[in-house]
Design an enzyme around this catalytic site. Sequence first.
Site, mmCIF file in Angstrom:
data_model
loop_
_atom_site.group_PDB
_atom_site.id
_atom_site.type_symbol
_atom_site.label_atom_id
_atom_site.label_comp_id
_atom_site.label_asym_id
_atom_site.label_seq_id
_atom_site.Cartn_x
_atom_site.Cartn_y
_atom_site.Cartn_z
ATOM 1 N N LYS A 49 49.401 20.231 65.776
ATOM 2 C CA LYS A 49 49.057 19.131 65.267
ATOM 3 C C LYS A 49 48.529 17.971 66.213
ATOM 4 O O LYS A 49 47.762 17.085 66.090
ATOM 5 C CB LYS A 49 50.201 18.632 64.412
ATOM 6 C CG LYS A 49 50.654 19.558 63.465
ATOM 7 C CD LYS A 49 49.730 20.242 62.410
ATOM 8 C CE LYS A 49 50.496 20.984 61.449
ATOM 9 N NZ LYS A 49 49.332 21.723 60.458
ATOM 10 N N TYR A 263 57.780 29.411 51.481
ATOM 11 C CA TYR A 263 57.396 28.795 52.575
ATOM 12 C C TYR A 263 58.667 28.244 52.992
ATOM 13 O O TYR A 263 59.637 27.810 52.480
ATOM 14 C CB TYR A 263 56.592 27.427 52.255
ATOM 15 C CG TYR A 263 56.554 26.404 53.415
ATOM 16 C CD1 TYR A 263 55.282 26.375 54.152
ATOM 17 C CD2 TYR A 263 57.395 25.373 53.664
ATOM 18 C CE1 TYR A 263 55.168 25.441 55.143
ATOM 19 C CE2 TYR A 263 57.080 24.617 54.568
ATOM 20 C CZ TYR A 263 55.891 24.443 55.489
ATOM 21 O OH TYR A 263 55.965 23.831 56.343
ATOM 22 N N TYR A 289 56.055 28.909 60.911
ATOM 23 C CA TYR A 289 54.635 29.218 61.192
ATOM 24 C C TYR A 289 54.550 30.224 62.164
ATOM 25 O O TYR A 289 54.023 31.490 61.661
ATOM 26 C CB TYR A 289 53.927 27.790 61.508
ATOM 27 C CG TYR A 289 53.814 26.882 60.468
ATOM 28 C CD1 TYR A 289 52.741 26.769 59.829
ATOM 29 C CD2 TYR A 289 54.769 25.980 60.334
ATOM 30 C CE1 TYR A 289 52.651 25.902 58.689
ATOM 31 C CE2 TYR A 289 54.736 24.783 59.557
ATOM 32 C CZ TYR A 289 53.846 24.849 58.491
ATOM 33 O OH TYR A 289 53.776 23.949 57.602
#
Length: 339
Positions: A49, A263, A289
């Site tokens: 990010k 998730y 992730y």
Amino acid sequence: MHLARFPRVFLAHLPTPLERLDRLTKELGGPEIWIKRDDCTGLSTGGNKTRKLEFLMAEAQVQGADTVITQGATQSNHARQTAAFAAKLGLACHILLEDRTGSNDPNYNANGNVLLDHLHGATTSKRAGGMDMAAEMELVAQRLRNEGRKVYIIPGGGSNPTGALGYVNCAFELVSQANDRGLVIDHIVTATGSAGTQAGLVTGLKAINAGIPLLGIGVRAPREKQEESVFNLAVRTAEKLGCPSVVTRGDVVADSSYVGAGYGIPRDDTLEAIRLFAQLEGILLDPVYSGKGAAGLIDYIRKGRFKKGERVVFLHTGGSAALFGYDAIFSEQRKGLTV
């Protein structure tokens, strides 16, 4: 592509290293494995990010914002990195944390990224899983605007055309590094969730005609939905860059076979991937992730889909801070150990 025409705050530690993983390569007996270390981008343990936020926060500054709002899951890496950027730039930051796992573990709900969110000075509020988080952010933003604040809203994952520019730039950087060392890359693999990383990469790779296939390993959505999200964002990113139609639907490939129960819920192969990278290469992955992305990479190698003699680059999206919120999943492996 001339990215300098877009506002940018230069805070990331770039270029990130491109390293060969000799021990993991030997262990799996398949292609030569390389890793692009985007866990080393800087600011609060780094992660993917940071590249996106260089462009997003610059846009916020141009618009005169004094407050940023974003959202993510409880252990959101994006939230932590946004909080760190806001601290560095002197902006107020509020984060909406969505309960996507239903976990009651105190460590999951207060440690790891959540601890760092607050340490960076961000305020947080919780939302139930499945809510319309974009609408929830707008409600909070409007309340703050009514109080006189100038608010800039960052979508989850920083995934819009502005944020995706960070991974257009990463594609240029990676290909330049490969060129400088005569490295022919046969495949790139990375985790894909909110779509911005994969969309930016595929747009950048296509814009420079790199000829390198990119595989996204999905961490949440079914394959069709994930690919459509990535493609739609890639199209909008290409339009922003001034190269419309450079990305075709066939360029976007995602495999959501490694999502598991949902998730943020790691499978056994996620945990195996985390251990292999930690014990063979001294590299920390995360359970949400990069761990799932690496599980996909390892499975593809074991099944012969990536072959001996090829060179595969795994793009590490960071997230190791989340490990401290997942202590319970490793506790069984520690039982019975003696010193």
